[in-house]
Design a protein around this motif. Structure first.
Motif, short mmCIF file in Angstrom:
data_model
loop_
_atom_site.label_atom_id
_atom_site.label_comp_id
_atom_site.label_asym_id
_atom_site.label_seq_id
_atom_site.Cartn_x
_atom_site.Cartn_y
_atom_site.Cartn_z
N ASN B 121 0.84 -1.18 0.00
CA ASN B 121 0.00 0.00 0.00
C ASN B 121 0.89 1.24 0.00
O ASN B 121 2.08 1.18 0.29
CB ASN B 121 -1.01 -0.02 1.15
N ARG B 122 0.28 2.38 -0.35
CA ARG B 122 1.09 3.55 -0.67
C ARG B 122 1.98 4.02 0.48
O ARG B 122 3.12 4.40 0.28
CB ARG B 122 0.19 4.69 -1.15
N LYS B 123 1.45 3.97 1.67
CA LYS B 123 2.24 4.40 2.83
C LYS B 123 3.44 3.49 3.04
O LYS B 123 4.56 3.94 3.25
CB LYS B 123 1.36 4.36 4.09
N LEU B 124 3.17 2.20 2.96
CA LEU B 124 4.22 1.22 3.18
C LEU B 124 5.28 1.33 2.08
O LEU B 124 6.49 1.25 2.34
CB LEU B 124 3.60 -0.19 3.18
N HIS B 125 4.80 1.56 0.87
CA HIS B 125 5.73 1.65 -0.25
C HIS B 125 6.65 2.86 -0.11
O HIS B 125 7.83 2.81 -0.46
CB HIS B 125 4.95 1.73 -1.57
N LEU B 126 6.11 3.94 0.44
CA LEU B 126 6.95 5.11 0.72
C LEU B 126 7.90 4.78 1.86
O LEU B 126 9.08 5.14 1.83
CB LEU B 126 6.07 6.30 1.09
N GLY B 127 7.39 4.07 2.85
CA GLY B 127 8.22 3.70 4.00
C GLY B 127 9.43 2.88 3.60
O GLY B 127 10.54 3.11 4.10
N VAL B 128 9.25 1.92 2.69
CA VAL B 128 10.39 1.08 2.31
C VAL B 128 11.44 1.90 1.57
O VAL B 128 12.64 1.64 1.71
CB VAL B 128 9.99 -0.17 1.50
N LEU B 129 11.01 2.92 0.82
CA LEU B 129 12.01 3.77 0.14
C LEU B 129 12.82 4.55 1.17
O LEU B 129 14.05 4.63 1.10
CB LEU B 129 11.34 4.72 -0.84
N TRP B 130 12.11 5.12 2.14
CA TRP B 130 12.84 5.86 3.19
C TRP B 130 13.79 4.94 3.93
O TRP B 130 14.92 5.32 4.26
CB TRP B 130 11.86 6.53 4.17
N ALA B 131 13.36 3.71 4.20
CA ALA B 131 14.24 2.76 4.90
C ALA B 131 15.51 2.53 4.08
O ALA B 131 16.62 2.52 4.62
CB ALA B 131 13.52 1.45 5.16
N ALA B 132 15.34 2.37 2.76
CA ALA B 132 16.50 2.13 1.90
C ALA B 132 17.43 3.35 1.89
O ALA B 132 18.65 3.22 2.00
CB ALA B 132 16.05 1.80 0.47
N VAL B 133 16.84 4.55 1.77
CA VAL B 133 17.66 5.76 1.72
C VAL B 133 18.38 5.98 3.05
O VAL B 133 19.57 6.28 3.09
CB VAL B 133 16.77 6.98 1.38
N ILE B 134 17.65 5.76 4.15
CA ILE B 134 18.29 5.90 5.46
C ILE B 134 19.42 4.87 5.60
O ILE B 134 20.49 5.16 6.13
CB ILE B 134 17.24 5.76 6.58
N GLY B 135 19.19 3.67 5.05
CA GLY B 135 20.25 2.66 5.05
C GLY B 135 21.51 3.18 4.37
O GLY B 135 22.62 3.05 4.90
N SER B 136 21.35 3.82 3.19
CA SER B 136 22.53 4.38 2.50
C SER B 136 23.21 5.43 3.36
O SER B 136 24.43 5.49 3.42
CB SER B 136 22.15 5.05 1.19
N TRP B 137 22.41 6.26 3.98
CA TRP B 137 22.99 7.35 4.78
C TRP B 137 23.71 6.80 6.00
O TRP B 137 24.74 7.34 6.41
CB TRP B 137 21.90 8.37 5.17
N ILE B 138 23.17 5.73 6.60
CA ILE B 138 23.87 5.13 7.74
C ILE B 138 25.18 4.48 7.27
O ILE B 138 26.21 4.58 7.93
CB ILE B 138 22.98 4.07 8.43
N SER B 139 25.12 3.85 6.10
CA SER B 139 26.35 3.20 5.61
C SER B 139 27.44 4.23 5.43
O SER B 139 28.60 3.98 5.74
CB SER B 139 26.08 2.42 4.32
N ALA B 140 27.07 5.41 4.94
CA ALA B 140 28.06 6.47 4.76
C ALA B 140 28.70 6.82 6.10
O ALA B 140 29.91 7.06 6.18
CB ALA B 140 27.41 7.71 4.15
N PHE B 141 27.89 6.82 7.15
CA PHE B 141 28.46 7.17 8.46
C PHE B 141 29.54 6.17 8.88
O PHE B 141 30.64 6.56 9.30
CB PHE B 141 27.39 7.27 9.55
#
Lengths: 347, 523
Positions: B121-141
């Protein structure tokens, strides 16, 4: 407690490799099967899409196994990776080509483009599986390491029978794992063909892995090695019977049980040595000698205890989201860039 | 042939290449997540199209970062085993954390996002993108914390000649790491922003060139449509205009953040690695003047050949210390200090390879540090100025009908990439001859440093290194061609290349009615 830490980490590293072989095993197997097994473009796309949503998450198990080895056993990591310089270079090239092929193959529209990436994916998967297998085998059978842990056998010291047995072992396992995965993930002709091939070639595909495990267990002679080996053999036999009887899920689970017992037999038999020296047993790297400090191991253990279950949780969820069987009818028409847009943009 | 030199070239080439993909992943990922968030809030088709189009380009680039990232983790052990042994107790931990905490998050959830359109569903689908992007940002740290430890080792004790970790929080909270993290991420947003700006400009220009959009007497846009071209409707104009303005604003904010964090980082660096900063200035002598232009033969690395031409008095002190008078030490007075502290020659030890016992050159390659520093700042300023101009130029709703400016906008995408690469080359080369730099400041720990010359794998020959260097360089070169080919193809196709349903004449629904729609997207 702090005496047990290196041992706990040795078990954890084994678990990470197990996770990698279990998950990426079918990715590499399905990738390899793109050539030879898949009969036409529709089937090739079907195969790619069975692993499409999950393969990248599976590959992270490799990075975690590598990173955790660096963190927990830096001397093991340093000796193993530098001693296997050439095969690992090859593995990297293969893994890169495989990854790019998955994403780029469907984005071009000529037969040549697709055929090229099909080769990259199939050969890349097979070579990666072989190299990982060779590496794991050599860390159990040893390399000519000197007192500093450096390979003194030259660039090709890794070329020996063990590397080939281990390489073929993991490759064969991946192919069977991929076939059984396809019986669970697809429908129609592909599903039945995969079951039929697994039913006839299964034992042969597992043979080199069994040979590797037998060599290790015979060398160490521990009773638990034999016990685990027996369990592995039983699971493999059961898996073979199950797939011939059309019980796909049971076959996949039993074959995964074979993997767990087989890897456990190998790793528990070599313990406490993580990488033997073939020159002098005194130079062999051991769990205690190659490990990080108790503090580092404790920190990483806490991180692992918190995050490994979490990862397993959300990764399992992703499998549930994409649990449906796929068949060639589900594959949408090739996602072409409309020609009109391109020609208009060119004009 | 010196294996250390070949290994360094390999590390440099593979890392700079990897770090072309990474900042775009970090920056564009954030922007795509914001676009989809706006779409979820408003339900407006403009944002859906923007999400799909930029998301497609994001994925084409993302995979290259993933694929080349494996090399990064493996080559520490493969080519730099002595380094791995020396730093293992500290350096492996952030790498393992990066994989376990960040890479899984990024990869698993990105897979869910790619295949999740219409399934989650749309909310969840947005949530998974944010999770992926936050994952990239954490990896950078984590990777920056690891790198910062090499710039400024903290949280360890020396036992048996090797650093042992005693405080993980000191490593993760290293002031060098915090500054470098925000500096790097601001730089990454600048990359994503320029990418968006340049491509959006091209499409607005394309629409004008094709006669779809025109301007009235006051220069305001009159939006048109071309039904025969897929996707070229009125909404399409809004997609590009909004993208352009978001890109421009993001570029300006990113630049402000880059400057601010860069200043903090520089002030730390003057304390932690004075030689690097002196060399960045080609400052041979102690002083307070900032060099705008220094000529002469910088590559000779000899202070006699270096002639400052234009200098601003006081500015260097301001950059380093925050005042206009305090002198900053130059290269010449620093060299004897380093020699006294860390010795004249490499240790006569097997691990130092062919360099054992040789004289140590404490001065980084001045031509690289001096120009690396200036390219970084110059291209950063350039792209921020271009973004400001773009905002002004599009105030009436479209871009000028100039083919030259459109080309410039597209080439301008490279500016922050160059700035990023130059910055990294500067900071890594400026640390030489050390791979783990010693710290003269109070927070530095005595005895924690490692020479690059003593860090490579003793068991790997120069020939093997050369083989992998050539193999990887050729492979990366070919893959770059393919990535650019695909990016250009999808950019030219416009939004319709990511949304075939916009091509009304050719589009056929892909799933027949008697089957469940189990694949809304397929490779």
């Amino acid at each position: 407690m702090s005496d047990a830490l290196p041992t706990i980490w040795f078990i954890l590293i084994a678990v990470l490799w197990l996770g990698y072989l279990f998950l990426e095993g079918f990715d590499l197997g399905v990738g390899t099967l793109l050539k030879g097994f898949a009969k036409n473009e529709q089937e090739r796309r079907l195969l790619i899409n069975t692993i499409g949503p999950v393969w990248d998450g599976n590959e992270v198990w490799l990075l975690t196994a590598g990173g955790a080895t660096f963190a927990a056993f830096p001397l093991w990591y340093a000796s193993l990776f530098s001693a296997l310089y050439l095969p690992l270079t090859l593995a990297l090239v293969a893994l890169i080509l495989r990854a790019i092929a998955i994403e780029y193959r469907g984005k071009g529209h000529t037969d040549r483009w697709r055929a090229g990436w099909t080769w990259c994916m199939s050969a890349g998967s097979a070579v990666a599986a072989f190299c990982v297998g060779a590496m794991l085998a050599l860390t159990t059978t040893g390399m000519p390491l000197n007192e500093r842990g450096d390979n003194v056998g030259g660039p090709f010291a890794w070329v020996n029978a063990y590397a080939i047995i281990g390489g073929l072992g993991v490759l064969g396992f991946c192919i069977l794992h991929g076939l059984l995965f396809l019986t669970l993930k697809t429908d129609g002709d592909v599903r039945h063909r995969a079951a039929r091939i697994a039913g006839s070639w299964g034992p042969l595909l597992l043979l080199p892995l069994v040979a590797w495990a037998v060599i290790i267990v015979v060398r160490s002679g521990h009773w638990w090695g034999w016990a685990l080996l027996l369990i592995a053999a039983g699971a493999a036999a059961y898996s073979w019977i199950a797939i011939r009887g059309g019980r796909e899920k049971a076959a996949f689970l039993a074959e995964s049980g074979f993997l767990v017992a087989g890897v456990a037999a190998i790793f528990s038999s070599v313990y406490p040595v993580v990488m033997p020296s073939t020159l002098d047993p005194q130079f062999s790297l051991t769990v205690g000698g190659a490990s990080s400090s108790a503090y580092t191991l404790t920190v990483m253990l806490i991180v692992a205890i918190v995050f490994v279950p979490l990862v397993i949780l959300y990764q399992s969820w992703s499998y549930r989201v994409f649990a449906q069987r796929l068949s060639v009818e589900h594959i949408p028409a090739a996602h072409a860039i409309p020609k009109a847009v391109r020609s208009a943009a060119h004009s | 042939m010196d294996p250390v030199l070949v290994g360094r070239w390999q590390f440099g080439i593979t890392t700079v290449y990897h770090f072309w993909m990474v900042p775009l992943t970090l920056g564009l990922g954030l922007l795509v997540a914001i676009l989809q968030t706006v779409y979820n809030r408003t339900g407006n088709d403009v944002w859906l199209r923007a999400t799909k189009f930029w998301g497609k380009l994001y994925l084409i680039n993302f995979i290259m970062g993933v694929a080349t990232g494996i090399v990064q983790e493996f080559q520490f052990g493969m080519a730099w085993s002595e380094y791995s042994r020396y730093v293992g107790d500290v350096f492996g931990a952030p790498l393992a954390m990066e994989a376990l905490i960040a890479f899984f998050l990024e990869s698993v959830f990105l897979g869910l996002w790619i295949f999740g359109w219409g399934r989650l569903n749309r909310k969840l689908h947005l949530g998974v993108l944010w999770a992926a992007v936050i994952g990239s940002w954490i990896s950078a740290f984590f990777i920056i914390a690891a790198n910062s430890w090499m710039q400024h080792p903290v949280g360890v004790e020396v036992i048996d000649g090797r650093p042992k970790l005693v405080d993980i929080w000191a490593v993760l909270g290293n002031n060098t790491a915090i500054a470098a993290y925000f500096h790097t991420l601001s730089g990454a947003v600048a990359v994503g922003a320029a990418f968006m700006l340049g491509i959006a400009w091209y499409h607005l220009w394309r629409r004008r060139k094709d006669g779809i959009d025109t301007v009235d007497d006051l220069g305001r846009v009159v939006v048109g449509e071309a039904p025969e071209i897929p996707g070229r409707d009125r909404t399409d104009h809004t997609v590009w205009l909004r993208s352009l303005r978001i890109g421009a604003w993001a570029a300006i904010f990113a630049f402000a953040a880059v400057a601010l964090t860069g200043d903090i980082q520089a002030k730390l660096m003057y304390v932690q690695q004075p030689m690097k900063m002196a060399s960045a200035e080609a400052a041979c002598h102690t002083g307070n003047q900032f060099s705008v232009l220094t000529v002469g033969d910088l590559s000779s690395n000899n202070c006699k050949d270096v002639h400052p031409v234009i200098e601003i008095p006081g500015l260097l002190s301001f950059l380093a210390k925050g005042n206009f008078t305090e002198d900053v030490p130059g290269v010449q007075p620093l060299v004897p200090q380093y020699q006294e502290k860390y010795g004249q020659t490499y240790p006569d030890d097997e691990a130092a390879g062919i360099h054992a016992g040789q004289q140590i050159n404490y001065q980084p390659l001045m031509i690289v540090t001096y120009w690396g520093f200036r390219l970084m700042i110059g291209f950063g300023v350039l792209s921020a100025a271009a973004a400001a101009y773009a905002l002004w130029a599009t105030r009436k709703g479209t871009v000028p009908r100039s083919a030259f400016l459109s080309k410039l906008a597209l080439w301008g995408i490279t500016a922050p990439f160059i700035a990023n690469s130059a910055g990294w080359v500067f900071t890594e080369m400026g640390r030489q001859p050390f791979v783990v730099a010693p710290n003269p400041d109070a927070s530095g720990i005595d005895g924690v440093y490692l020479y690059t010359a003593a860090a490579s794998s003793p068991s790997v020959s120069a020939g093997e290194m050369l083989f992998s260097l050539i193999t990887l360089t050729l492979l990366y070169g070919v893959l770059m061609v393919f990535e650019l080919l695909l990016l250009i193809r999808f950019v030219r196709g416009g939004v319709a290349s990511a949304m075939p349903e916009l091509d009304h004449q050719n589009y056929k629904p892909t799933v027949s009615s008697d089957h469940d729609d189990v694949l809304s997207f397929a490779y």
